[in-house]
Design an enzyme around this catalytic site. Structure first.
Site, mmCIF file in Angstrom:
data_model
loop_
_atom_site.group_PDB
_atom_site.id
_atom_site.type_symbol
_atom_site.label_atom_id
_atom_site.label_comp_id
_atom_site.label_asym_id
_atom_site.label_seq_id
_atom_site.Cartn_x
_atom_site.Cartn_y
_atom_site.Cartn_z
ATOM 1 N N GLU A 112 0.852 -1.195 0.000
ATOM 2 C CA GLU A 112 0.000 0.000 0.000
ATOM 3 C C GLU A 112 0.888 1.245 0.000
ATOM 4 O OE1 GLU A 112 -2.811 0.016 3.238
ATOM 5 O OE2 GLU A 112 -3.812 1.820 2.499
ATOM 6 N N ASN A 135 -12.355 -1.165 -0.893
ATOM 7 C CA ASN A 135 -11.649 -1.804 0.229
ATOM 8 C C ASN A 135 -12.326 -1.403 1.533
ATOM 9 O OD1 ASN A 135 -9.146 -2.870 1.756
ATOM 10 N ND2 ASN A 135 -9.281 -0.740 2.452
ATOM 11 N N GLU A 136 -12.565 -2.358 2.374
ATOM 12 C CA GLU A 136 -13.141 -2.084 3.712
ATOM 13 C C GLU A 136 -14.231 -1.016 3.622
ATOM 14 O OE1 GLU A 136 -10.128 -1.577 6.782
ATOM 15 O OE2 GLU A 136 -9.434 -3.633 6.492
ATOM 16 N N TYR A 188 -6.750 -9.100 11.354
ATOM 17 C CA TYR A 188 -5.441 -8.819 11.948
ATOM 18 C C TYR A 188 -5.389 -9.369 13.369
ATOM 19 C CZ TYR A 188 -4.307 -5.582 8.145
ATOM 20 O OH TYR A 188 -4.007 -5.037 6.921
ATOM 21 N N GLU A 198 -5.988 -9.243 3.484
ATOM 22 C CA GLU A 198 -5.191 -8.561 4.519
ATOM 23 C C GLU A 198 -5.187 -9.451 5.753
ATOM 24 O OE1 GLU A 198 -5.877 -4.387 5.332
ATOM 25 O OE2 GLU A 198 -6.408 -4.030 3.227
ATOM 26 N N GLN A 209 2.068 -6.126 5.551
ATOM 27 C CA GLN A 209 2.282 -5.827 4.158
ATOM 28 C C GLN A 209 3.695 -6.266 3.775
ATOM 29 O OE1 GLN A 209 1.164 -1.811 3.103
ATOM 30 N NE2 GLN A 209 -0.799 -1.941 4.165
HETATM 31 O O1 AHR Z 1 -2.925 -2.614 6.242
HETATM 32 C C1 AHR Z 1 -3.244 -1.430 6.895
HETATM 33 C C2 AHR Z 1 -4.708 -1.060 6.788
HETATM 34 O O2 AHR Z 1 -5.477 -1.992 7.471
HETATM 35 C C3 AHR Z 1 -5.299 -1.056 5.405
HETATM 36 O O3 AHR Z 1 -5.083 0.131 4.727
HETATM 37 C C4 AHR Z 1 -6.754 -1.233 5.672
HETATM 38 O O4 AHR Z 1 -7.433 -1.868 4.603
HETATM 39 C C5 AHR Z 1 -6.790 -2.023 6.960
HETATM 40 O O5 AHR Z 1 -7.649 -1.482 7.885
#
Ligand code: AHR
Length: 502
Positions: A25, A172-173, A250, A306, A355
């Site tokens: 990103e 995205n999101e 995450y 992600e 990432q």
């Molecule tokens: O990876 C960091 C961020 O996490 C990304 O930009 C977003 O899609 C997610 O919330």
């Protein structure tokens, strides 16, 4: 003692190489500095792409790369990133650190990076602040071969032939940074936007990825599918409205408000982290069960585009840059997660760790002209032969458990695959911080002729630094015995072993 039964005669699905994908990103030092440098920076590069980083990434066979975001994607206007560099618009990256974005890395540079890496391309479009016209023109610019305003503009900018876009994400999101939408609203926008992601002429079809849930938000999955699922009609080449549904998850050890340090943590936090990593299995089953109601044949992929650990940033670094160190704890998270993806390869068709360089759970960190490979990198290297292989049935006896207080879990976790030539790859993780385990691998029929094994292990906080870049790295593992039935060995605490068996 644990027995690992492997029935190599029972194939359970194809492991799509894209499960080993990455995400880059416009965030912090991922693109700028990490991957892309000024030609006259003094850092060796080809067309701006750092040679050291590209070479290291080629060694782990990057199958696919997602770009330009993340949250950045829904603020990105692609036309700002094409044409002569001196004319490109400068903007503030409001989402990530409020720094200047000079758009010197744009569409042409992304495809050049993927060309050098030899990987597939995954572009994420802008729904949050972009128009249907903007998205449709981007697709035309990238993929149309004939005469058209966008294809002509691409030629004027120096690229005659269209590129191949393998995957295209529609926002995205969009439940959060991508517009704070409800699932019904997004679902309707998805139907509309994806219509204009055209498959031009003979160009290979673009796989369309619909924006999926955050972690366990099953309501999002249900409502989005209710609104925009349409079954494919292969007879008239209609793919349905989507080829994949994304999932983001995450691991923040103590929760969003208590992510903790990347390098300074106690044993309880270690197990809490493992517990949260293992939760990926449940998430895939949860969203997979809803997808099964619409798509029982599993034609649509769950695209975990992600995933990874997310801690507090390294002290003294820009909080908006999400720069964190990477220890054996991250190696174990990667090992567990990739084993889970392998085991769900019937539904998980792609995944992108977040990432690739210098942001969150990276495989590479850089500082000026220096570069280091993180423990997570070594896991991707040790696992790379799972890419494109067939998952085979495996079963671990579960007498061995580990953990503390509320975090109890199996001590060992594995996945096993077979290549076309009949060779087998076993990847096995020991989550325990203190206990080694005796393991006996038992094959259904196979008599191992040759075994090549590697181990990644160390103290739980062990990590690589620019002063000591090779403290954690894979080493040949020779301490095993080939028995009548299979292979036996002791797996040390906090370690991951890969065994290539032919
Ligand atoms: O990876 C960091 C961020 O996490 C990304 O930009 C977003 O899609 C997610 O919330």
């Amino acid at each position: 003692m644990a027995k690992l039964y492997i029935n190599e005669k029972k194939k359970k699905g194809h492991i799509n190489p894209e499960i080993y994908g990455h995400f880059s990103e416009h965030l912090g030092r991922c693109i700028y500095e990490g991957l892309f440098v000024k030609k006259d920076s003094g850092i060796p590069n080809i067309n701006g792409m750092r040679t050291d980083v590209v070479e290291a990434l080629k060694d782990i066979q990057i199958p696919v790369l997602r770009w330009p975001g993340g949250c950045f994607a829904d603020e990105y206007h692609w036309m700002d990133g094409i044409g002569p560099k001196k004319n490109r618009k400068k903007m503030i990256n409001t989402h990530w650190g409020g720094v200047l974005e000079d758009n010197s890395f744009g569409t042409h540079e992304f495809f050049e990076l993927c060309r050098q890496l030899g990987c597939k391309t995954y572009i994420n479009g802008n729904v949050g602040s972009g128009s249907v016209k903007e998205m449709s023109e981007w697709v035309e610019y990238m993929t149309f071969d004939g005469i058209s305003p966008m294809a002509d503009m691409r030629r004027e900018n120096g690229h005659d032939k269209p590129w191949r876009v393998d995957y295209f994400g529609i926002g995205n999101e969009n439940w959060g940074c991508g517009g704070n939408m409800t699932p019904e609203y997004y679902g309707n926008l998805y139907r509309r936007y994806q219509t204009y992601v055209r498959h031009y002429g003979k160009a290979a079809p673009i796989n369309k990825i619909c924006g999926g849930p955050n972690a366990d938000d099953d309501n999002w999955t249900k409502k989005v599918l209710e609104t925009c699922y349409a079954s494919p009609h292969p007879e008239n080449d209609f793919h349905g409205f989507m080829d994949g549904l994304s999932l983001h998850y995450y691991v923040h050890p103590g929760g969003w408000d208590n992510k903790g340090s990347a390098t300074d943590f106690d044993e309880k936090t270690w197990y809490q982290t493992m517990d949260k990593a293992l939760y990926m299995d449940k998430l895939i089953r949860l969203h997979g069960a809803i997808m099964d109601q619409y798509d029982p044949e599993k034609k649509i992929g769950l695209i975990v585009d992600e995933w990874g650990t997310w801690y507090e940033v390294e002290p003294g670094t820009n909080p908006g840059f999400l720069y964190q160190q990477n220890t054996m704890r991250d190696a174990l998270v990667a090992a567990l997660t990739l084993n889970i993806f392998n085991k769900h390869c019937d539904r998980v068709k792609m995944a992108c760790i977040a990432q690739m360089v210098n942001v969150l759970q990276s495989v590479i960190l850089t500082e000026g002209d220096k570069m280091l490979l993180t423990p997570t990198y070594h896991i991707f290297r040790m696992y790379k032969d799972h890419q494109g292989a067939e998952l085979v049935e495996s079963f671990l006896t579960e007498e061995e458990t580990t953990g503390m207080e509320e975090y109890e879990m199996p001590a060992l976790q594995e996945s096993v695959s077979m290549k076309e030539d009949g060779s087998i790859l076993v990847t096995l993780a020991n989550l325990s911080v203190s206990d080694r385990h005796f393991v006996e691998i038992v094959f259904a029929k196979k008599k191992p002729k040759e075994v090549k094994a590697e181990i990644l292990n160390g103290e739980i906080h062990a990590h690589n630094t620019f002063e000591e870049p090779e403290k954690v790295k894979g080493k040949a593992f020779e301490d095993f015995a080939v028995t009548d039935e299979g292979i036996s060995f002791i797996i040390p605490a906090c370690s991951v072993i890969s065994l290539h068996v032919s």
